[in-house]
Write a protein that holds these residues in place. Sequence first.
Motif, PDB file in Angstrom:
ATOM      1  N   GLN A   2       4.455  -8.727   2.794  1.00  0.00           N
ATOM      2  CA  GLN A   2       3.949  -8.112   1.561  1.00  0.00           C
ATOM      3  C   GLN A   2       2.460  -7.782   1.654  1.00  0.00           C
ATOM      4  O   GLN A   2       2.017  -6.725   1.209  1.00  0.00           O
ATOM      5  N   GLU A   3       1.685  -8.655   2.278  1.00  0.00           N
ATOM      6  CA  GLU A   3       0.237  -8.418   2.391  1.00  0.00           C
ATOM      7  C   GLU A   3      -0.062  -7.204   3.264  1.00  0.00           C
ATOM      8  O   GLU A   3      -0.924  -6.384   2.937  1.00  0.00           O
ATOM      9  N   SER A   4       0.634  -7.034   4.348  1.00  0.00           N
ATOM     10  CA  SER A   4       0.400  -5.869   5.212  1.00  0.00           C
ATOM     11  C   SER A   4       0.865  -4.586   4.535  1.00  0.00           C
ATOM     12  O   SER A   4       0.250  -3.533   4.698  1.00  0.00           O
ATOM     13  N   THR A   5       1.951  -4.672   3.751  1.00  0.00           N
ATOM     14  CA  THR A   5       2.414  -3.506   3.003  1.00  0.00           C
ATOM     15  C   THR A   5       1.377  -3.084   1.963  1.00  0.00           C
ATOM     16  O   THR A   5       1.102  -1.894   1.792  1.00  0.00           O
ATOM     17  N   GLU A   6       0.778  -4.066   1.290  1.00  0.00           N
ATOM     18  CA  GLU A   6      -0.275  -3.759   0.308  1.00  0.00           C
ATOM     19  C   GLU A   6      -1.463  -3.087   0.981  1.00  0.00           C
ATOM     20  O   GLU A   6      -2.047  -2.157   0.433  1.00  0.00           O
ATOM     21  N   LYS A   7      -1.841  -3.564   2.153  1.00  0.00           N
ATOM     22  CA  LYS A   7      -2.967  -2.958   2.876  1.00  0.00           C
ATOM     23  C   LYS A   7      -2.665  -1.513   3.265  1.00  0.00           C
ATOM     24  O   LYS A   7      -3.531  -0.655   3.179  1.00  0.00           O
ATOM     25  N   PHE A   9      -0.648   0.552   1.671  1.00  0.00           N
ATOM     26  CA  PHE A   9      -0.743   1.362   0.454  1.00  0.00           C
ATOM     27  C   PHE A   9      -2.191   1.543   0.013  1.00  0.00           C
ATOM     28  O   PHE A   9      -2.572   2.606  -0.474  1.00  0.00           O
ATOM     29  N   ASP A  10      -3.018   0.514   0.179  1.00  0.00           N
ATOM     30  CA  ASP A  10      -4.438   0.648  -0.154  1.00  0.00           C
ATOM     31  C   ASP A  10      -5.105   1.704   0.719  1.00  0.00           C
ATOM     32  O   ASP A  10      -5.904   2.508   0.238  1.00  0.00           O
ATOM     33  N   TYR A  13      -4.052   5.045  -0.567  1.00  0.00           N
ATOM     34  CA  TYR A  13      -4.820   5.365  -1.776  1.00  0.00           C
ATOM     35  C   TYR A  13      -6.235   5.806  -1.436  1.00  0.00           C
ATOM     36  O   TYR A  13      -6.736   6.791  -1.974  1.00  0.00           O
ATOM     37  N   THR A  64     -10.749   0.172  -4.721  1.00  0.00           N
ATOM     38  CA  THR A  64      -9.773  -0.206  -3.701  1.00  0.00           C
ATOM     39  C   THR A  64     -10.465  -0.828  -2.489  1.00  0.00           C
ATOM     40  O   THR A  64      -9.985  -1.818  -1.935  1.00  0.00           O
ATOM     41  N   GLN A  68     -10.385  -4.890  -0.908  1.00  0.00           N
ATOM     42  CA  GLN A  68     -10.122  -5.319   0.461  1.00  0.00           C
ATOM     43  C   GLN A  68     -11.035  -6.470   0.873  1.00  0.00           C
ATOM     44  O   GLN A  68     -10.662  -7.318   1.668  1.00  0.00           O
ATOM     45  N   GLU A  70     -12.471  -8.547  -1.340  1.00  0.00           N
ATOM     46  CA  GLU A  70     -12.459  -9.528  -2.414  1.00  0.00           C
ATOM     47  C   GLU A  70     -13.821  -9.667  -3.083  1.00  0.00           C
ATOM     48  O   GLU A  70     -14.278 -10.759  -3.397  1.00  0.00           O
TER      49      GLU A  70
END
Length: 129
Positions: A2-7, A9-10, A13, A64, A68, A70
């Motif tokens: 899930q974390e790599s998928t979010e990255k 998509f980021d 974006y 965004t 990345q 934080e």
Amino acid sequence: TQESTEKVFDIIYIVSYSLCVIFFSILFWIHYKLRKNFHPIFNFYLSLMLVAYILCDSFYVAYTIFGQFEDDENKSLSDSISSISYSYILPLVFFAALERLAATILVSRYECLRPWRFVIASQIACVRL
């Protein structure tokens, strides 16, 4: 995961919104060069819309990117500015459409009109909405 998928998509974006900023900036430059060909009120509304979209998209890219790293303080500020500019854009597009409708209906008289009171009222409404 899930974390790599979010990255991923980021990154999508960031790239897509950065391209929007570039294209809106090019459109703004073209519009600026051709501004003498258009009615002043149309120039005003189109310029405002392009600048607002440039700001909105730029700060969304910053939001965004800060996400990345934080960086919550800058992320929050970028999100706020992006949200404010987007909430300004929505009524702005509506009032620009009304102005263009009036220009279309009153085509023979509109070129002589300078409805600045409508523009001022619409800007007050954009800020208040």
